[in-house]
Design a protein around this motif. Structure first.
Motif, mmCIF file in Angstrom:
data_model
loop_
_atom_site.group_PDB
_atom_site.id
_atom_site.type_symbol
_atom_site.label_atom_id
_atom_site.label_comp_id
_atom_site.label_asym_id
_atom_site.label_seq_id
_atom_site.Cartn_x
_atom_site.Cartn_y
_atom_site.Cartn_z
ATOM 1 N N ARG A 26 71.873 22.362 55.129
ATOM 2 C CA ARG A 26 72.266 21.926 53.915
ATOM 3 C C ARG A 26 73.423 23.017 53.777
ATOM 4 O O ARG A 26 74.444 22.653 53.117
ATOM 5 N N ARG B 264 74.117 16.736 33.839
ATOM 6 C CA ARG B 264 74.566 17.247 35.304
ATOM 7 C C ARG B 264 76.171 16.821 35.751
ATOM 8 O O ARG B 264 76.555 15.742 35.152
ATOM 9 N N LYS C 23 75.349 22.888 47.420
ATOM 10 C CA LYS C 23 74.741 23.899 46.466
ATOM 11 C C LYS C 23 75.646 25.188 46.270
ATOM 12 O O LYS C 23 76.014 26.138 47.276
ATOM 13 N N TYR D 163 76.909 27.430 38.683
ATOM 14 C CA TYR D 163 75.697 26.806 38.092
ATOM 15 C C TYR D 163 75.792 26.942 36.443
ATOM 16 O O TYR D 163 74.867 27.002 35.733
ATOM 17 N N ASN E 28 73.831 24.578 34.369
ATOM 18 C CA ASN E 28 72.428 24.627 34.513
ATOM 19 C C ASN E 28 72.147 25.900 33.800
ATOM 20 O O ASN E 28 70.833 25.792 32.994
ATOM 21 N N GLU F 207 67.970 15.922 37.560
ATOM 22 C CA GLU F 207 66.781 16.933 37.958
ATOM 23 C C GLU F 207 66.789 17.957 36.863
ATOM 24 O O GLU F 207 67.280 17.656 35.555
ATOM 25 N N GLY G 157 67.034 24.164 38.240
ATOM 26 C CA GLY G 157 66.734 24.781 39.387
ATOM 27 C C GLY G 157 65.621 24.032 40.206
ATOM 28 O O GLY G 157 65.245 24.537 41.015
ATOM 29 N N ASP G 158 65.222 22.919 39.743
ATOM 30 C CA ASP G 158 64.178 22.384 40.465
ATOM 31 C C ASP G 158 64.422 20.533 40.451
ATOM 32 O O ASP G 158 64.906 20.122 39.709
ATOM 33 N N ASN G 159 63.776 20.015 41.331
ATOM 34 C CA ASN G 159 63.737 18.646 41.386
ATOM 35 C C ASN G 159 62.661 18.088 40.509
ATOM 36 O O ASN G 159 61.688 18.703 40.138
ATOM 37 N N LEU H 178 70.036 17.405 43.756
ATOM 38 C CA LEU H 178 70.145 18.181 44.897
ATOM 39 C C LEU H 178 69.035 17.599 45.818
ATOM 40 O O LEU H 178 67.921 17.253 45.167
ATOM 41 N N GLY I 215 66.732 18.573 47.576
ATOM 42 C CA GLY I 215 65.779 19.598 47.714
ATOM 43 C C GLY I 215 64.644 19.690 48.899
ATOM 44 O O GLY I 215 64.358 18.706 49.128
ATOM 45 N N ILE I 216 64.702 20.754 49.570
ATOM 46 C CA ILE I 216 64.120 21.070 50.727
ATOM 47 C C ILE I 216 62.512 20.863 50.328
ATOM 48 O O ILE I 216 61.631 19.969 51.081
ATOM 49 N N THR I 217 62.036 21.368 49.074
ATOM 50 C CA THR I 217 60.666 21.138 48.582
ATOM 51 C C THR I 217 60.558 19.590 48.404
ATOM 52 O O THR I 217 59.459 19.014 48.408
ATOM 53 N N ARG I 218 61.498 19.044 47.834
ATOM 54 C CA ARG I 218 61.423 17.574 47.303
ATOM 55 C C ARG I 218 61.080 16.751 48.790
ATOM 56 O O ARG I 218 60.344 15.873 48.671
ATOM 57 N N THR J 21 59.661 20.385 41.569
ATOM 58 C CA THR J 21 59.538 21.101 42.956
ATOM 59 C C THR J 21 60.699 21.782 43.042
ATOM 60 O O THR J 21 61.822 21.680 42.857
ATOM 61 N N THR K 49 61.780 25.528 45.908
ATOM 62 C CA THR K 49 61.878 26.801 46.700
ATOM 63 C C THR K 49 61.150 27.883 45.866
ATOM 64 O O THR K 49 60.201 28.223 46.325
HETATM 65 N N1 PMP Z 1 67.994 21.401 42.094
HETATM 66 C C1 PMP Z 1 68.763 22.528 41.906
HETATM 67 C C2 PMP Z 1 69.828 22.467 40.877
HETATM 68 C C3 PMP Z 1 68.308 23.694 42.540
HETATM 69 O O1 PMP Z 1 69.208 24.797 42.501
HETATM 70 C C4 PMP Z 1 67.343 23.791 43.496
HETATM 71 C C5 PMP Z 1 66.895 24.889 44.079
HETATM 72 N N2 PMP Z 1 66.597 26.036 43.341
HETATM 73 C C6 PMP Z 1 66.527 22.726 43.576
HETATM 74 C C7 PMP Z 1 66.946 21.517 42.999
HETATM 75 C C8 PMP Z 1 65.383 22.616 44.673
HETATM 76 O O2 PMP Z 1 65.624 22.618 45.729
HETATM 77 P P1 PMP Z 1 64.886 23.320 46.934
HETATM 78 O O3 PMP Z 1 63.642 22.783 47.005
HETATM 79 O O4 PMP Z 1 65.554 22.857 48.258
HETATM 80 O O5 PMP Z 1 64.702 24.859 46.763
#
Ligand code: PMP
Length: 285
Positions: free
Chosen positions: A50, A138, A149, A153, A156, A182, A185-187, A206, A208-211, A244, A246
């Motif tokens: 990414r 957004r 990424k 920000y 945000n 989203e 900082g999370d999905n 984004l 997201g890797i966790t997503r 979700t 990281t």
């Molecule tokens: N959306 C945003 C705007 C983010 O900054 C993040 C990471 N903090 C995420 C989603 C989640 O992504 P990831 O699961 O890769 O951390």
């Protein structure tokens, strides 16, 4: 703690970058937040891919191969003796002149910091968090693709301030069509009639890797999933909702814009996914 900057390690007080760095002057850079669980760097390759894709989109030459950067991240974790924690990997355009033109920046600056992270108190994981819809949208994909990424920000940050001022933990950010994108900082995911739904990346989320991990785990648990368009109505009338990321991992959301979601407590599908995520993290560590 030792911080990596451009191949050298520094104590935190000596870990400094130039005031002419375009990352500082213009937010001209990219980053990744990565977790370490039991000595294993979770999904490191995915984070690096990414990062390199973000760099490609910005025409930012990281100046080292993905394998060398992977080795630098692993070395930094080893030198810091970190079995659990968080890695912040930052790549800026580097030092240049005061003008916007990045052609004066001859070499990217690479920073690797390891530390602890605790985004939410433990009680939020058992009771769930409250969300508001932010008045800040957004950034539209036709202005800037948020799959990059980047170090920008600001909206945000403003949306997060708005959440705090409203007594909530997070803000939902809509795209310019009023669809859910989203959080800051999370999905975001909802559960509706047993199905797991999340906004598609083209909606301004984004990837997201966790997503992505959650989507794969849900399929393996026999829960059907869809990346789709969601509006606030879908959120308000959802059976369950969770975020979700990281840092946050899987965190239930039980209240949105003063509406109770489902039964007002973390739902069974959310708990199952959270459980399965923790088992998965243990299994790959
Ligand atoms: N959306 C945003 C705007 C983010 O900054 C993040 C990471 N903090 C995420 C989603 C989640 O992504 P990831 O699961 O890769 O951390």
């Amino acid at each position: 703690m030792k911080i990596y900057i451009d191949g050298n390690y520094y104590d935190p007080k000596d870990a400094t970058v130039s005031v002419f760095d375009h990352g500082l002057l213009y937010g001209d850079g990219i980053f990744e937040g990565i977790r370490i669980y039991h000595g294993n760097i979770f999904k490191l390759r995915e984070h690096l891919i990414r990062l390199y894709e973000s760099a490609t989109a910005l025409m930012l030459d990281i100046g080292m191969s993905i394998d060398s950067l992977e080795a630098a991240v692993r070395d930094t974790v080893r030198i810091n003796n970190r079995a659990n924690g968080y890695i912040r990997l930052v790549v800026t355009r580097g030092e240049g002149t005061l003008g916007v033109d990045p052609s004066s920046c001859k070499k990217a600056c690479i920073i690797i910091i390891t530390g602890d992270i605790q985004l939410y108190p433990q009680e939020n994981y058992t009771l769930g968090i409250s969300l508001i819809t932010s008045s800040y949208r957004r950034i539209p994909v036709d202005c800037f693709d948020v799959r990059v990424k980047s170090l920008n920000y600001l909206n945000n940050v403003l949306a997060k301030i708005e959440a705090r001022q409203a007594g909530c933990q997070e803000s939902i950010m809509l795209n310019n069509s009023g669809h859910v994108a989203e959080c800051t900082g999370d999905n975001i995911f909802i559960v509706k009639n047993g199905k797991l739904l999340t906004p598609a990346p083209y909606e301004g989320a984004l990837n997201g890797i966790t997503r992505q991990t959650v989507l794969e785990l849900a399929e393996s648990l026999g829960i059907s999933t869809a990346e789709t368009i969601l509006t606030r109505f879908d959120l308000y009338t959802a059976d369950e909702c969770f975020l979700t990321g990281t840092g946050a991992e899987i965190i239930p959301a039980v209240n949105i814009d003063k509406r109770s979601i489902g039964k007002g407590s973390p739902g069974p599908v959310t708990l199952k996914i959270a459980d399965s995520f923790l088992s998965y993290v243990e299994s790959v560590s």
